[in-house]
Design a protein around this motif. Structure first.
Motif, PDB file in Angstrom:
ATOM      1  N   ALA A 114       0.815  -1.211   0.000  1.00 32.51           N
ATOM      2  CA  ALA A 114       0.000   0.000   0.000  1.00 32.51           C
ATOM      3  C   ALA A 114       0.851   1.265   0.000  1.00 32.51           C
ATOM      4  O   ALA A 114       0.422   2.322  -0.489  1.00 32.51           O
ATOM      5  CB  ALA A 114      -0.921  -0.003   1.224  1.00 32.51           C
ATOM      6  N   ALA A 115       2.086   1.156   0.519  1.00 38.38           N
ATOM      7  CA  ALA A 115       2.969   2.329   0.585  1.00 38.38           C
ATOM      8  C   ALA A 115       3.724   2.573  -0.711  1.00 38.38           C
ATOM      9  O   ALA A 115       4.363   3.620  -0.867  1.00 38.38           O
ATOM     10  CB  ALA A 115       3.965   2.162   1.742  1.00 38.38           C
ATOM     11  N   ALA A 145       9.013  -3.012 -13.009  1.00 43.22           N
ATOM     12  CA  ALA A 145       7.628  -3.225 -13.430  1.00 43.22           C
ATOM     13  C   ALA A 145       7.170  -4.648 -13.104  1.00 43.22           C
ATOM     14  O   ALA A 145       6.025  -4.861 -12.668  1.00 43.22           O
ATOM     15  CB  ALA A 145       7.489  -2.952 -14.925  1.00 43.22           C
ATOM     16  N   THR A 146       8.045  -5.627 -13.296  1.00 39.18           N
ATOM     17  CA  THR A 146       7.722  -7.018 -12.960  1.00 39.18           C
ATOM     18  C   THR A 146       7.492  -7.169 -11.458  1.00 39.18           C
ATOM     19  O   THR A 146       6.553  -7.839 -11.012  1.00 39.18           O
ATOM     20  CB  THR A 146       8.853  -7.951 -13.414  1.00 39.18           C
ATOM     21  OG1 THR A 146       9.035  -7.831 -14.826  1.00 39.18           O
ATOM     22  CG2 THR A 146       8.540  -9.397 -13.065  1.00 39.18           C
ATOM     23  N   PHE A 147       8.362  -6.527 -10.688  1.00 37.23           N
ATOM     24  CA  PHE A 147       8.224  -6.572  -9.226  1.00 37.23           C
ATOM     25  C   PHE A 147       6.896  -5.968  -8.789  1.00 37.23           C
ATOM     26  O   PHE A 147       6.181  -6.538  -7.953  1.00 37.23           O
ATOM     27  CB  PHE A 147       9.392  -5.825  -8.576  1.00 37.23           C
ATOM     28  CG  PHE A 147       9.147  -5.403  -7.160  1.00 37.23           C
ATOM     29  CD1 PHE A 147       9.127  -6.340  -6.135  1.00 37.23           C
ATOM     30  CD2 PHE A 147       8.911  -4.063  -6.850  1.00 37.23           C
ATOM     31  CE1 PHE A 147       8.878  -5.950  -4.819  1.00 37.23           C
ATOM     32  CE2 PHE A 147       8.674  -3.671  -5.545  1.00 37.23           C
ATOM     33  CZ  PHE A 147       8.653  -4.619  -4.523  1.00 37.23           C
ATOM     34  N   VAL A 148       6.534  -4.821  -9.363  1.00 39.34           N
ATOM     35  CA  VAL A 148       5.292  -4.137  -8.986  1.00 39.34           C
ATOM     36  C   VAL A 148       4.082  -4.989  -9.360  1.00 39.34           C
ATOM     37  O   VAL A 148       3.103  -5.072  -8.611  1.00 39.34           O
ATOM     38  CB  VAL A 148       5.210  -2.753  -9.647  1.00 39.34           C
ATOM     39  CG1 VAL A 148       3.853  -2.114  -9.395  1.00 39.34           C
ATOM     40  CG2 VAL A 148       6.325  -1.855  -9.124  1.00 39.34           C
ATOM     41  N   ALA A 149       4.157  -5.667 -10.495  1.00 39.74           N
ATOM     42  CA  ALA A 149       3.046  -6.528 -10.908  1.00 39.74           C
ATOM     43  C   ALA A 149       2.826  -7.643  -9.893  1.00 39.74           C
ATOM     44  O   ALA A 149       1.688  -7.971  -9.531  1.00 39.74           O
ATOM     45  CB  ALA A 149       3.331  -7.109 -12.292  1.00 39.74           C
ATOM     46  N   LEU A 151       3.768  -7.531  -6.747  1.00 36.53           N
ATOM     47  CA  LEU A 151       3.362  -6.892  -5.497  1.00 36.53           C
ATOM     48  C   LEU A 151       1.863  -6.631  -5.489  1.00 36.53           C
ATOM     49  O   LEU A 151       1.192  -6.844  -4.468  1.00 36.53           O
ATOM     50  CB  LEU A 151       4.139  -5.589  -5.320  1.00 36.53           C
ATOM     51  CG  LEU A 151       3.996  -4.855  -3.985  1.00 36.53           C
ATOM     52  CD1 LEU A 151       4.554  -5.709  -2.851  1.00 36.53           C
ATOM     53  CD2 LEU A 151       4.706  -3.502  -4.044  1.00 36.53           C
ATOM     54  N   ARG A 152       1.318  -6.198  -6.612  1.00 39.46           N
ATOM     55  CA  ARG A 152      -0.106  -5.882  -6.689  1.00 39.46           C
ATOM     56  C   ARG A 152      -0.960  -7.140  -6.790  1.00 39.46           C
ATOM     57  O   ARG A 152      -2.092  -7.170  -6.291  1.00 39.46           O
ATOM     58  CB  ARG A 152      -0.356  -4.976  -7.894  1.00 39.46           C
ATOM     59  CG  ARG A 152       0.180  -3.556  -7.675  1.00 39.46           C
ATOM     60  CD  ARG A 152       0.051  -2.713  -8.920  1.00 39.46           C
ATOM     61  NE  ARG A 152       0.476  -1.322  -8.650  1.00 39.46           N
ATOM     62  CZ  ARG A 152       0.660  -0.410  -9.597  1.00 39.46           C
ATOM     63  NH1 ARG A 152       0.449  -0.730 -10.889  1.00 39.46           N
ATOM     64  NH2 ARG A 152       1.042   0.808  -9.271  1.00 39.46           N
ATOM     65  N   PHE A 159       7.606 -11.305  -1.688  1.00 41.40           N
ATOM     66  CA  PHE A 159       8.145 -11.359  -0.330  1.00 41.40           C
ATOM     67  C   PHE A 159       9.677 -11.316  -0.277  1.00 41.40           C
ATOM     68  O   PHE A 159      10.247 -10.519   0.482  1.00 41.40           O
ATOM     69  CB  PHE A 159       7.615 -12.612   0.373  1.00 41.40           C
ATOM     70  CG  PHE A 159       8.043 -12.737   1.806  1.00 41.40           C
ATOM     71  CD1 PHE A 159       7.428 -12.003   2.805  1.00 41.40           C
ATOM     72  CD2 PHE A 159       9.066 -13.608   2.170  1.00 41.40           C
ATOM     73  CE1 PHE A 159       7.820 -12.119   4.129  1.00 41.40           C
ATOM     74  CE2 PHE A 159       9.470 -13.733   3.489  1.00 41.40           C
ATOM     75  CZ  PHE A 159       8.837 -12.990   4.473  1.00 41.40           C
ATOM     76  N   PRO A 160      10.390 -12.118  -1.078  1.00 43.20           N
ATOM     77  CA  PRO A 160      11.856 -12.071  -1.005  1.00 43.20           C
ATOM     78  C   PRO A 160      12.416 -10.686  -1.312  1.00 43.20           C
ATOM     79  O   PRO A 160      13.339 -10.208  -0.641  1.00 43.20           O
ATOM     80  CB  PRO A 160      12.301 -13.107  -2.042  1.00 43.20           C
ATOM     81  CG  PRO A 160      11.138 -14.034  -2.171  1.00 43.20           C
ATOM     82  CD  PRO A 160       9.934 -13.166  -2.015  1.00 43.20           C
ATOM     83  N   MET A 161      11.864 -10.030  -2.316  1.00 42.11           N
ATOM     84  CA  MET A 161      12.347  -8.697  -2.690  1.00 42.11           C
ATOM     85  C   MET A 161      12.011  -7.670  -1.613  1.00 42.11           C
ATOM     86  O   MET A 161      12.807  -6.767  -1.327  1.00 42.11           O
ATOM     87  CB  MET A 161      11.732  -8.270  -4.022  1.00 42.11           C
ATOM     88  CG  MET A 161      12.243  -9.068  -5.207  1.00 42.11           C
ATOM     89  SD  MET A 161      13.964  -8.655  -5.614  1.00 42.11           S
ATOM     90  CE  MET A 161      13.736  -7.060  -6.399  1.00 42.11           C
TER      91      MET A 161
END
Length: 302
Positions: A114-115, A145-149, A151-152, A159-161
């Motif tokens: 959320a942050a 962008a892959t990480f954010v996808a 995450l959402r 979690f690891p990142m």
């Protein structure tokens, strides 16, 4: 000297085996004990069983934490062997709560998700990464962008990142200390809170695995009708400290052996010391060590 031809000479493990067999009633042990020379395969089997019981088809915080900590059978066996070498120490934590501590990870990961905002993206993009230690590849925009996808979609997938992006971890492993990146951003602070909670949860998860592994080791040994040589120490110590028969067993040993002499005694093994200090508390006990190795402690006297 006149009675020296009656002396009983054996290794410490041999002595423990003799105690358990000759005092089977007092020690609650079988009259004949069978041993496996190499208990490691049995330990690996028990470790794999304990980890397999935690298998979940979907990504979860439990499985993600095990993966991040590299908890595989070989590592669990190493932890188990270390625990058994210090069997007198209590399990830490004494009453593991893997369910509760792992459950605390989800709301913290969701808070980090959320942050996340554009400022956090810019901070990551402009990080002054250490050479060869960055979290992303050469195409940092695509990797973020892959990480954010992930995450959402589900914070557990990221979690690891998220753990790696805790401020302390970033400064220790990934970015130059002179980096002007804003690690005080709420997203990174949320990652820090998640990492702290993971550090709390993992010992509970590991302790729970060790206890379940220990149960499986006992079951496998019972099924195979076998024991390991380290079991001799544990069982002898348990027999001597038994509330009902321990004192009787110690008295039997002191009547049978007027003098006990242990050569090359390992003072680093608390279990061995407790066995002989208890068995011959009222008798004559001589512990001979190597003065080059360490200073020995005898019955409370330095």
């Amino acid at each position: 000297i006149d009675d020296f031809d009656q002396v009983v000479i054996s290794t410490i493990h041999g002595f423990c085996k003799r105690v358990l067999e000759e005092a089977a009633f007092e020690s609650h042990e079988p009259f004949e004990l069978e041993f496996t020379a190499d208990p490691v395969p049995l330990l690996y089997r028990a470790a794999a069983d304990a980890l397999r019981a935690d298998y979940e088809p979907e990504v979860s915080y439990r499985s993600a934490l095990l993966h991040c900590k590299g908890m595989k059978p070989s590592k669990l066996v190493e932890s188990y062997q270390l625990w058994q070498r210090h069997a007198l120490l209590a399990m830490n934590p004494a009453t593991p709560d893997p369910t509760g501590t792992v459950a605390a990870l989800q709301p913290l990961a969701e808070a980090a998700a959320a942050a996340w905002d554009e400022d956090a993206r810019l901070d990551l993009t402009n990080m002054d990464w250490r050479k060869g230690a960055d979290l992303f590849g050469k195409d940092i925009a695509t990797d973020i962008a892959t990480f954010v996808a992930r995450l959402r979609r589900d914070p557990a997938l990221a979690f690891p990142m998220l753990l790696e992006m805790a401020p302390a971890r970033m400064l220790e492993q990934h970015v130059q200390k002179t980096s002007k990146a804003n690690l005080a951003h709420p997203f990174f602070r949320a990652c820090g809170a998640l990492a702290d909670a993971a550090d709390v949860a993992f010992p509970h998860l590991r302790a729970d695995l060790l206890l379940r592994m220990h149960q499986r080791v006992g079951q496998h040994k019972q099924q195979l009708g076998t024991s390991s040589f380290d079991d001799l120490l544990v069982r002898t110590h348990r027999a001597l400290n038994d509330e009902e028969h321990g004192a009787e067993l110690a008295s039997t040993l002191q009547r049978r052996y007027r003098v006990a002499l242990i050569d090359e005694f390992q003072d680093t093994d608390a279990l061995q010391y407790e066995i002989f200090a208890t068995a011959f508390a009222a008798g004559s006990l001589f512990l001979i060590g190597d003065p080059k190795q360490s200073i020995y402690r005898f019955r409370g006297a330095d």
